[in-house]
Design an enzyme around this catalytic site. Structure first.
Site, mmCIF file in Angstrom:
data_model
loop_
_atom_site.group_PDB
_atom_site.id
_atom_site.type_symbol
_atom_site.label_atom_id
_atom_site.label_comp_id
_atom_site.label_asym_id
_atom_site.label_seq_id
_atom_site.Cartn_x
_atom_site.Cartn_y
_atom_site.Cartn_z
ATOM 1 N N ASP A 18 49.806 49.603 42.663
ATOM 2 C CA ASP A 18 50.399 49.637 43.996
ATOM 3 C C ASP A 18 51.062 48.287 44.217
ATOM 4 O O ASP A 18 50.388 47.300 44.516
ATOM 5 C CB ASP A 18 49.308 49.902 45.036
ATOM 6 C CG ASP A 18 49.830 49.898 46.465
ATOM 7 O OD1 ASP A 18 51.048 49.677 46.663
ATOM 8 O OD2 ASP A 18 49.021 50.097 47.392
ATOM 9 N N TYR A 58 47.084 45.304 42.522
ATOM 10 C CA TYR A 58 47.172 45.755 43.908
ATOM 11 C C TYR A 58 47.790 44.593 44.684
ATOM 12 O O TYR A 58 47.121 43.647 45.066
ATOM 13 C CB TYR A 58 45.789 46.126 44.434
ATOM 14 C CG TYR A 58 45.751 46.501 45.898
ATOM 15 C CD1 TYR A 58 46.738 47.298 46.466
ATOM 16 C CD2 TYR A 58 44.714 46.060 46.717
ATOM 17 C CE1 TYR A 58 46.701 47.637 47.810
ATOM 18 C CE2 TYR A 58 44.656 46.401 48.060
ATOM 19 C CZ TYR A 58 45.648 47.186 48.598
ATOM 20 O OH TYR A 58 45.613 47.522 49.929
#
Length: 318
Positions: A210, A171
């Protein structure tokens, strides 16, 4: 603990909580978007049928899913786990879990088939960041972070080594509203690139998660209006390009679908962005080039609900 506030607010450390500023539109453009939202225009994306064989005809043997869930507990309430059970991945990677390991929902810990579970969360920031990796098969080795103290305080990376590849779920830090964290993001990008290059020198690499950047103009709906916004600055795009070159890695989706437009994985909750498909492609599966002959398909499950991101799925024939 950062205050939750409204979507688009900034956490105490400057990390932006998901915004997507739009370029100003004329009335004509607004009418066009209304038509596109109704399915009368070209802006909607349809996930094509899954390709489950490699270019040489080998059947897929591994299915990996990645999803920024925007908070585990809220995601479960929105039936995110129902989608996971139906998709039935061999490995599930989750980002922005916002949950410490000692507070994991029981439904997740008891998830059938994915019994090997690994979690990372910030030690001093409850309800912020966090990643998880759940697997049917026990990894050979699991580690957390990238080995640099400055970048390992926020629970952003898990590394799992398997027989024929290394899987990294990440992330990546957001540059923040007003780009208040852009300098930090650039330091992260450089350190992350070094770390991944080291991993890839020993074993083929799969990076998913992400990555908080839309690489090219095709990867977001409003490129012209977002060139000074987090996720599409020249610095972030250049950093992503350098990552692909230096490690090196291939963007699995663009390798298979180089010119497919309107394929996004994130939509702000504001302004009916998802129904209009005003989005960004921020979530990726990046692969070592040696794995490309094993690549069967790279999917964007844009119809799956439960978060402001949708899940993505990778098929490999290993």
């Amino acid at each position: 603990m950062p205050k939750r506030g409204k979507k688009g607010a900034v956490a105490e450390d400057g990390d932006e909580l998901k915004t997507e500023p739009e370029a100003k539109k004329s009335k004509t453009a607004a009418k066009k978007n209304d038509k596109e939202a109704a399915g009368e225009g070209p802006a909607l994306y349809e996930d094509p049928p899954d390709q489950k064989t490699s270019p040489s005809g080998k059947p897929a043997t591994l299915k990996i899913c990645s999803w920024n869930v925007d908070g585990l507990r809220a995601w479960i309430k929105k039936k995110g786990l129902d989608w996971v059970k139906e998709e039935a991945p061999d490995i599930l990677c989750l980002q922005e879990t916002k949950c410490s390991e000692n507070k994991l929902p029981a439904e997740l810990q008891e998830l059938p088939g994915l019994s090997y579970q690994y979690w990372s969360a910030p030690x001093x920031k409850e309800g912020y960041s966090g990643v998880g990796l759940l697997s049917r098969q026990c990894p050979l080795k699991v580690s957390y972070g990238i080995g640099e103290e400055e970048h390992d305080q926020e629970g952003r990376v898990i590394v799992a080594e398997f027989d024929s590849f290394v899987l990294v779920t990440a992330y990546v830090p957001n540059a923040g509203r007003g780009l208040v964290r852009l300098e930090y993001r650039q330091r992260w990008d450089e350190a992350f690139r070094r770390f991944l290059k080291g991993l890839a020198s020993r074993k083929p690499l799969v990076l998913c998660g992400d990555l908080n950047v839309a690489h090219e103009e095709i990867d977001l709906r409003n490129p012209k209006g977002n060139k000074k916004n987090a996720g599409f600055t020249p610095q972030e795009r250049q950093g992503f390009g350098e990552l692909l070159q230096a490690v090196p890695l291939a963007d699995s989706f663009r390798h298979l679908y180089p010119n497919t437009p309107y394929a996004y994985t994130f939509w702000t909750y504001m302004m009916n962005a998802r129904s209009k498909n005003v989005g960004w492609r921020l979530d990726y599966f990046l692969l070592s080039h040696s794995l490309l002959p094993a690549l069967c398909d790279s999917k964007i499950r844009s119809k799956a609900l439960g978060s402001d991101h949708c899940p993505i799925t990778l098929y490999l024939a290993l």
